[in-house]
Scaffold this motif. Structure first.
Motif, PDB file in Angstrom:
ATOM      1  N   SER A 298      34.379  58.673  37.030  1.00 39.80           N
ATOM      2  CA  SER A 298      35.112  58.073  38.146  1.00 39.80           C
ATOM      3  C   SER A 298      34.457  58.354  39.496  1.00 39.80           C
ATOM      4  N   PHE A 299      33.748  59.475  39.598  1.00 40.56           N
ATOM      5  CA  PHE A 299      33.126  59.820  40.872  1.00 40.56           C
ATOM      6  C   PHE A 299      31.928  58.924  41.179  1.00 40.56           C
ATOM      7  N   VAL A 300      31.240  58.459  40.126  1.00 33.46           N
ATOM      8  CA  VAL A 300      30.163  57.479  40.305  1.00 33.46           C
ATOM      9  C   VAL A 300      30.742  56.179  40.844  1.00 33.46           C
ATOM     10  N   LEU A 301      31.868  55.766  40.279  1.00 34.86           N
ATOM     11  CA  LEU A 301      32.517  54.534  40.732  1.00 34.86           C
ATOM     12  C   LEU A 301      33.004  54.675  42.172  1.00 34.86           C
ATOM     13  N   LYS A 302      33.508  55.845  42.517  1.00 40.22           N
ATOM     14  CA  LYS A 302      33.965  56.062  43.889  1.00 40.22           C
ATOM     15  C   LYS A 302      32.809  55.924  44.882  1.00 40.22           C
ATOM     16  N   ARG A 303      31.688  56.552  44.569  1.00 41.26           N
ATOM     17  CA  ARG A 303      30.541  56.460  45.471  1.00 41.26           C
ATOM     18  C   ARG A 303      30.054  55.017  45.588  1.00 41.26           C
ATOM     19  N   ALA A 304      30.074  54.289  44.471  1.00 43.95           N
ATOM     20  CA  ALA A 304      29.649  52.892  44.496  1.00 43.95           C
ATOM     21  C   ALA A 304      30.593  52.057  45.352  1.00 43.95           C
ATOM     22  N   ALA A 305      31.894  52.337  45.259  1.00 45.52           N
ATOM     23  CA  ALA A 305      32.868  51.606  46.069  1.00 45.52           C
ATOM     24  C   ALA A 305      32.670  51.905  47.554  1.00 45.52           C
ATOM     25  N   ILE A 306      32.425  53.147  47.900  1.00 45.63           N
ATOM     26  CA  ILE A 306      32.193  53.524  49.294  1.00 45.63           C
ATOM     27  C   ILE A 306      30.975  52.811  49.859  1.00 45.63           C
ATOM     28  N   SER A 307      29.967  52.621  49.003  1.00 43.68           N
ATOM     29  CA  SER A 307      28.735  51.970  49.454  1.00 43.68           C
ATOM     30  C   SER A 307      28.883  50.457  49.599  1.00 43.68           C
ATOM     31  N   GLY A 308      30.032  49.907  49.145  1.00 51.36           N
ATOM     32  CA  GLY A 308      30.270  48.474  49.280  1.00 51.36           C
ATOM     33  C   GLY A 308      29.920  47.651  48.067  1.00 51.36           C
TER      34      GLY A 308
ATOM     35  N   ALA B 123      38.465  49.578  47.989  1.00 52.99           N
ATOM     36  CA  ALA B 123      37.123  49.083  48.292  1.00 52.99           C
ATOM     37  C   ALA B 123      36.783  49.492  49.721  1.00 52.99           C
ATOM     38  N   SER B 124      35.516  49.384  50.074  1.00 52.32           N
ATOM     39  CA  SER B 124      35.116  49.734  51.434  1.00 52.32           C
ATOM     40  C   SER B 124      35.507  48.626  52.415  1.00 52.32           C
ATOM     41  N   LYS B 125      35.651  48.996  53.662  1.00 49.96           N
ATOM     42  CA  LYS B 125      35.977  48.022  54.708  1.00 49.96           C
ATOM     43  C   LYS B 125      34.881  46.970  54.816  1.00 49.96           C
ATOM     44  N   ASP B 126      33.633  47.402  54.649  1.00 51.34           N
ATOM     45  CA  ASP B 126      32.501  46.477  54.726  1.00 51.34           C
ATOM     46  C   ASP B 126      32.591  45.421  53.629  1.00 51.34           C
ATOM     47  N   TYR B 127      32.887  45.882  52.376  1.00 50.38           N
ATOM     48  CA  TYR B 127      32.984  44.931  51.268  1.00 50.38           C
ATOM     49  C   TYR B 127      34.098  43.929  51.525  1.00 50.38           C
ATOM     50  N   LEU B 128      35.256  44.401  51.945  1.00 51.57           N
ATOM     51  CA  LEU B 128      36.404  43.511  52.143  1.00 51.57           C
ATOM     52  C   LEU B 128      36.185  42.544  53.304  1.00 51.57           C
ATOM     53  N   SER B 129      35.361  42.931  54.285  1.00 51.23           N
ATOM     54  CA  SER B 129      35.124  42.060  55.443  1.00 51.23           C
ATOM     55  C   SER B 129      34.233  40.871  55.104  1.00 51.23           C
ATOM     56  N   ARG B 130      33.495  40.953  54.016  1.00 53.83           N
ATOM     57  CA  ARG B 130      32.556  39.870  53.682  1.00 53.83           C
ATOM     58  C   ARG B 130      32.918  39.146  52.382  1.00 53.83           C
ATOM     59  N   THR B 131      34.122  39.348  51.895  1.00 55.91           N
ATOM     60  CA  THR B 131      34.556  38.708  50.654  1.00 55.91           C
ATOM     61  C   THR B 131      35.922  38.046  50.855  1.00 55.91           C
ATOM     62  N   PRO B 132      36.307  37.150  49.947  1.00 55.12           N
ATOM     63  CA  PRO B 132      37.594  36.461  50.089  1.00 55.12           C
ATOM     64  C   PRO B 132      38.773  37.423  50.148  1.00 55.12           C
ATOM     65  N   LYS B 133      39.796  37.060  50.874  1.00 59.70           N
ATOM     66  CA  LYS B 133      40.983  37.886  51.052  1.00 59.70           C
ATOM     67  C   LYS B 133      41.726  38.055  49.727  1.00 59.70           C
ATOM     68  N   ILE B 134      42.302  39.251  49.544  1.00 63.73           N
ATOM     69  CA  ILE B 134      43.037  39.553  48.321  1.00 63.73           C
ATOM     70  C   ILE B 134      44.520  39.679  48.643  1.00 63.73           C
ATOM     71  N   GLU B 135      45.318  38.800  48.067  1.00 62.76           N
ATOM     72  CA  GLU B 135      46.765  38.852  48.282  1.00 62.76           C
ATOM     73  C   GLU B 135      47.531  39.078  46.979  1.00 62.76           C
ATOM     74  N   THR B 136      47.005  38.559  45.877  1.00 61.22           N
ATOM     75  CA  THR B 136      47.632  38.744  44.569  1.00 61.22           C
ATOM     76  C   THR B 136      46.587  39.210  43.574  1.00 61.22           C
ATOM     77  N   SER B 137      47.037  39.623  42.406  1.00 62.16           N
ATOM     78  CA  SER B 137      46.117  40.090  41.369  1.00 62.16           C
ATOM     79  C   SER B 137      45.169  38.988  40.901  1.00 62.16           C
ATOM     80  N   HIS B 138      45.598  37.730  41.003  1.00 64.27           N
ATOM     81  CA  HIS B 138      44.730  36.622  40.590  1.00 64.27           C
ATOM     82  C   HIS B 138      43.489  36.530  41.477  1.00 64.27           C
ATOM     83  N   ASP B 139      43.613  36.941  42.732  1.00 68.38           N
ATOM     84  CA  ASP B 139      42.474  36.881  43.656  1.00 68.38           C
ATOM     85  C   ASP B 139      41.343  37.821  43.254  1.00 68.38           C
ATOM     86  N   LEU B 140      41.652  38.814  42.426  1.00 73.26           N
ATOM     87  CA  LEU B 140      40.636  39.795  42.034  1.00 73.26           C
ATOM     88  C   LEU B 140      39.555  39.177  41.154  1.00 73.26           C
TER      89      LEU B 140
END
Length: 303
Positions: free
Chosen positions: A227-237, A171-188
């Motif tokens: 997969s490339f559409v998903l990659k661009r979407a992930a980069i955008s946050g 995921a992008s750094k921006d997305y991860l900075s504004r969402t709950p922390k992920i430590e285990t698969s359950h957090d997803l």
């Protein structure tokens, strides 16, 4: 009619089908379209069957024409094999190798090795069709199929597994900075998921972390069959994507995407090469098979 003449007619017929018209075939063969059409008519007379449905727009194969085209391809390959057998110099091997490749392999593996292939085999040409659908190597005009799959169904095709294709959660750094922390698969489960929707795909992710491995049903906000559409979407946050590592390596290095490496792919896909079973495999296909199988194996970052 001699077998040599029949072979010539089959060769002309194959060029007509590959070219799509008598005019285009004439240009490729350096003969007049009228002469090409006459040779196809001669072949139809010899075989006693109509091979083409002619119209002002295009040529269309009849059922007999489809069978004849398959035979013409086999005859051409047999003659090429004989020619190759008599020639020891690999640089003198000529012809076209037809590849059917999924997009993630075409763009991030095959494309970067084309120049090397040309330098090694300057007389060989590649005809690459990029497709994420499953093609039938026995019925389609293709020499080698690259297929990403967990397993292959029973088939008479010749197959070789050449590599694993693991996926990574990112995921992008921006997305991860504004969402709950992920430590285990359950957090997803509390995060937005960008999910691939294609052959053998699942809306659930099979993951491994310290607690073990299990299927996780993420909160899907986007499905895409590319997969490339998903990659661009992930980069955008837009959310977290589960993507083949081979297509996001650069983004992971540059920091555009962050690898959630505490969670791993529990069941990586595999990359297979497939070809039709033939008594005499043309040298051009043997060369391409060995070259690209090794190129995929050398992708050490997949390990």
């Amino acid at each position: 009619m001699t077998s040599e003449n029949l072979s010539d007619l089959l060769g002309i017929f194959r060029v007509v089908v590959d070219s799509g018209s008598f005019s285009a075939a004439g240009r490729n063969l350096n003969i007049s379209p009228a002469w090409v059409a006459k040779q196809v008519t001669r072949l139809e007379a010899v075989l006693g069957a109509s091979l083409l449905i002619r119209s002002t727009r295009a040529l269309r194969l009849t059922d007999a024409g489809q069978e004849c085209y398959r035979t013409a391809s086999i005859v051409a390959d047999e003659l090429t094999w004989l020619k190759d057998k008599l020639c020891a110099d690999s640089k003198a091997i000529t012809g076209v190798v037809r590849l059917n490749v999924p997009s993630i392999i075409a763009q991030d593996v095959i494309a970067e090795h084309i120049s090397e292939f040309q330098m090694k085999y300057p007389s060989l040409k590649l005809d690459i069709v990029v497709s994420d659908s499953f093609s039938d190597v026995l019925n389609e005009d293709v020499d080698i199929i690259f297929r990403v799959s967990r397993a292959l169904e029973d088939s008479t095709a010749i197959t070789q597994q050449v590599s694993f294709v693991p996926r990574v959660l990112c995921a992008s750094k921006d997305y991860l900075s504004r969402t709950p922390k992920i430590e285990t698969s359950h957090d997803l489960k509390g995060h937005k998921a960008l999910v691939f929707d294609g052959p053998q795909s699942s809306s659930e992710w099979f993951l491994r972390c310290r607690e073990g491995q299990e299927w996780i049903a993420p909160n899907v906000v986007l499905r895409a069959n590319n997969s490339f559409v998903l990659k661009r979407a992930a980069i955008s946050g837009a959310g977290i994507a589960f993507l083949p590592k081979v297509i996001v390596e650069n983004e992971l290095r540059t920091g555009q995407l962050i690898h959630l490496n505490q969670i791993e792919d529990a069941d990586p896909f595999k990359l297979f090469l497939l070809r039709a079973p033939r008594k005499h495999l043309p040298k051009r296909v043997q060369i391409a098979w060995r070259f690209f199988a090794q190129a995929c194996k050398d992708k050490t970052s997949w390990e």
